[in-house]
Design an enzyme around this catalytic site. Structure first.
Site, PDB file in Angstrom:
ATOM      1  N   ARG A   1       0.854  -1.205   0.000  1.00  0.00           N
ATOM      2  CA  ARG A   1       0.000   0.000   0.000  1.00  0.00           C
ATOM      3  C   ARG A   1       0.881   1.243   0.000  1.00  0.00           C
ATOM      4  NH1 ARG A   1      -1.586   1.461   4.689  1.00  0.00           N
ATOM      5  NH2 ARG A   1      -2.295  -0.578   5.380  1.00  0.00           N
TER       6      ARG A   1
ATOM      7  N   LYS B   1      -7.908   6.855 -19.632  1.00  0.00           N
ATOM      8  CA  LYS B   1      -8.151   7.411 -20.964  1.00  0.00           C
ATOM      9  C   LYS B   1      -6.905   7.290 -21.849  1.00  0.00           C
ATOM     10  CE  LYS B   1     -12.176   8.198 -19.157  1.00  0.00           C
ATOM     11  NZ  LYS B   1     -12.111   8.640 -17.813  1.00  0.00           N
TER      12      LYS B   1
ATOM     13  N   TYR C   1     -15.730  17.381 -15.861  1.00  0.00           N
ATOM     14  CA  TYR C   1     -16.279  16.021 -15.921  1.00  0.00           C
ATOM     15  C   TYR C   1     -17.293  15.889 -14.768  1.00  0.00           C
ATOM     16  CZ  TYR C   1     -16.589  11.109 -14.779  1.00  0.00           C
ATOM     17  OH  TYR C   1     -17.076   9.874 -14.453  1.00  0.00           O
TER      18      TYR C   1
ATOM     19  N   ASP D   1      -6.773  19.316 -14.705  1.00  0.00           N
ATOM     20  CA  ASP D   1      -7.091  17.974 -15.208  1.00  0.00           C
ATOM     21  C   ASP D   1      -6.711  17.965 -16.688  1.00  0.00           C
ATOM     22  OD1 ASP D   1      -8.311  15.712 -16.316  1.00  0.00           O
ATOM     23  OD2 ASP D   1      -9.963  15.736 -14.879  1.00  0.00           O
TER      24      ASP D   1
HETATM   25  C1  LIG Z   1     -11.683  14.658 -17.655  1.00  0.00           C
HETATM   26  C2  LIG Z   1     -11.910  13.528 -16.704  1.00  0.00           C
HETATM   27  N1  LIG Z   1     -11.368  13.591 -15.477  1.00  0.00           N
HETATM   28  C3  LIG Z   1     -11.550  12.588 -14.579  1.00  0.00           C
HETATM   29  C4  LIG Z   1     -12.323  11.485 -14.875  1.00  0.00           C
HETATM   30  C5  LIG Z   1     -12.513  10.400 -13.840  1.00  0.00           C
HETATM   31  O1  LIG Z   1     -11.676   9.314 -14.128  1.00  0.00           O
HETATM   32  P1  LIG Z   1     -12.004   7.785 -13.755  1.00  0.00           P
HETATM   33  O2  LIG Z   1     -13.199   7.385 -14.548  1.00  0.00           O
HETATM   34  O3  LIG Z   1     -10.749   7.068 -14.128  1.00  0.00           O
HETATM   35  O4  LIG Z   1     -12.277   7.747 -12.294  1.00  0.00           O
HETATM   36  C6  LIG Z   1     -12.889  11.378 -16.145  1.00  0.00           C
HETATM   37  C7  LIG Z   1     -13.711  10.205 -16.491  1.00  0.00           C
HETATM   38  O5  LIG Z   1     -14.370  10.146 -17.504  1.00  0.00           O
HETATM   39  C8  LIG Z   1     -12.693  12.423 -17.080  1.00  0.00           C
HETATM   40  O6  LIG Z   1     -13.232  12.400 -18.307  1.00  0.00           O
END
Ligand SMILES: Cc1ncc(COP(=O)(O)O)c(C=O)c1O
Length: 385
Positions: free
Chosen positions: A52, A201, A104, A176
């Protein structure tokens, strides 16, 4: 030969953190599916005590991603949301965060429905207008959190300008960078303090594992995040670290194709008479095209477009064959989705409409299939409208 930081992006993606295994010479990083490590004596070990806290496969991925984003260190988590959660866990009750209003959907859900119960405060503004950021800062503001381009409206925020405000006001700027990947956008170089990604992604790129990362410009943040990995345990498993390490080796090659095809598909949609609007920063008609050219080295493959109504969107989405109807993005396959009912279903109709996500909006993550096949597929599906 161990590549240096001065090597090009594609070289670093393949080699940084991915040096041959010293024990066997294996060219791929070994997966260490171990929970614990034998210690030589009390307080004597080979740098690993419990998985961990640290795991060699995870260490390698963290080194790789830190190199690609130009950070001092990276910390990986079980999903993008777990990474974002760790970022806001660095704050304390009473702290305030200025956020973009077109994030998101899972991010405001975490902020508004979980973190406010712990005393954190969030406000949402259009960060595409830099002066809104300055105006939203309060005495207790500690962080500015933006996505650029935004999901799904593809609006941009000027990172250098917002970074300058944050430096002046001593706030942490978090970006992000999931949509662009470090291949096309380097937020730390533009003034951000922390970069987050859903590695699910483009970094993984093959739609075969969830993951998240936070890349830090400052060691104090990296140390705090390592403490959070140890304390709350939302870390990425060795196998999934390995999947990202494997995926990232082809990031540069994949992003080149994503970008090339993204431009072709956006251009096709722009000229289509059934499509009411196209949101893609690579189009000269995008209101922030000049900023996109300045701040990004490519435009990527995320495109949103308006089919005019829920009925139209549904008709076309039922007809696609090469494009797969589903949430997520950034994989080798073209994914098509309906933000109003999928990714942004949870934010409520009022908030959705306020940021321009209409019922007819469709989002595309253009994959790396033959682009003619993608265009033909969209063409036959749009005939259903
Ligand atoms: C721009 C963006 N940030 C964060 C996330 C969250 O990621 P996760 O689905 O891996 O938890 C997503 C998910 O679609 C996203 O599109």
């Amino acid at each position: 030969m161990t590549p240096e930081k001065t090597h090009g992006f594609a070289t670093r993606a393949i080699h940084d953190g991915q040096e041959p295994d010293p024990l066997t010479g294996a060219v791929t990083v070994p997966i260490y599916p171990t929970s614990t490590y034998v210690q030589q004596a009390i307080g004597e070990n080979k740098g690993y005590e419990y998985s961990r806290v640290t795991n060699p496969t995870r260490t390698r991925l963290e080194q790789n991603l830190a190199s690609l984003e130009g950070g001092v260190a990276a910390r990986v988590f079980a999903s993008g949301m777990a990474a974002i959660h760790a970022v806001v866990c660095m704050l304390k009750a009473g702290d305030h965060v200025v956020c973009g209003n077109d994030l998101y959907g899972g991010t405001p859900r975490l902020f508004n429905q979980v973190m406010t119960d712990f005393g954190l405060e969030f406000s949402y503004i259009d960060t595409a207008e830099t002066e809104n950021v300055e105006r939203a800062i309060r005495k207790n503001t500690r962080m500015v959190y933006v996505e650029t381009p935004t999901n799904p409206m593809m609006r941009l925020s000027d990172l250098a300008a917002i970074g300058a405000i944050c430096r002046r006001k001593k706030l942490a700027l978090v970006v992000d960078n999931t949509f662009m990947s470090p291949y096309f956008q380097q937020p730390l170089a533009l003034g951000a303090d922390l970069v987050v990604h859903s590695t699910t992604k483009f970094l993984n790129g093959h739609s075969d594992g969830l993951g998240g990362v936070v890349v830090c410009a400052r060691q104090e943040h990296a140390d705090k995040l390592a403490f959070l990995q140890k304390s709350s345990g939302g870390i990425l498993s060795p196998f999934e670290c390995w999947l990202v390490l494997r995926g990232v080796k082809t990031l540069a090659a994949r992003m080149e194709i994503h970008d090339r095809s993204g431009r072709i598909v956006a251009d096709y949609l722009w000229k289509h008479d059934k499509v009411k609007a196209v949101f893609y920063p690579g189009l000269a008609e995008h209101p922030q095209h000049a900023l996109a050219k300045r701040q990004m080295s490519g435009f990527g493959s995320m495109i949103s477009f308006d089919t005019g109504s829920l009925k139209n969107a549904n008709k076309m989405l039922k007809k696609v064959r090469v494009c797969s109807l589903g949430e997520s993005l950034g994989g080798v396959e073209t994914l098509i989705s309906h933000p109003a009912t999928m990714t942004h279903g949870g934010i409520g109709e009022k908030a959705r409409r306020a940021i321009g996500i209409g019922d007819g909006l469709v989002r595309l993550s253009v994959g790396i299939e033959d682009v003619d096949d993608i265009v033909e597929d969209l063409d036959q599906a749009l005939k259903a409208i």
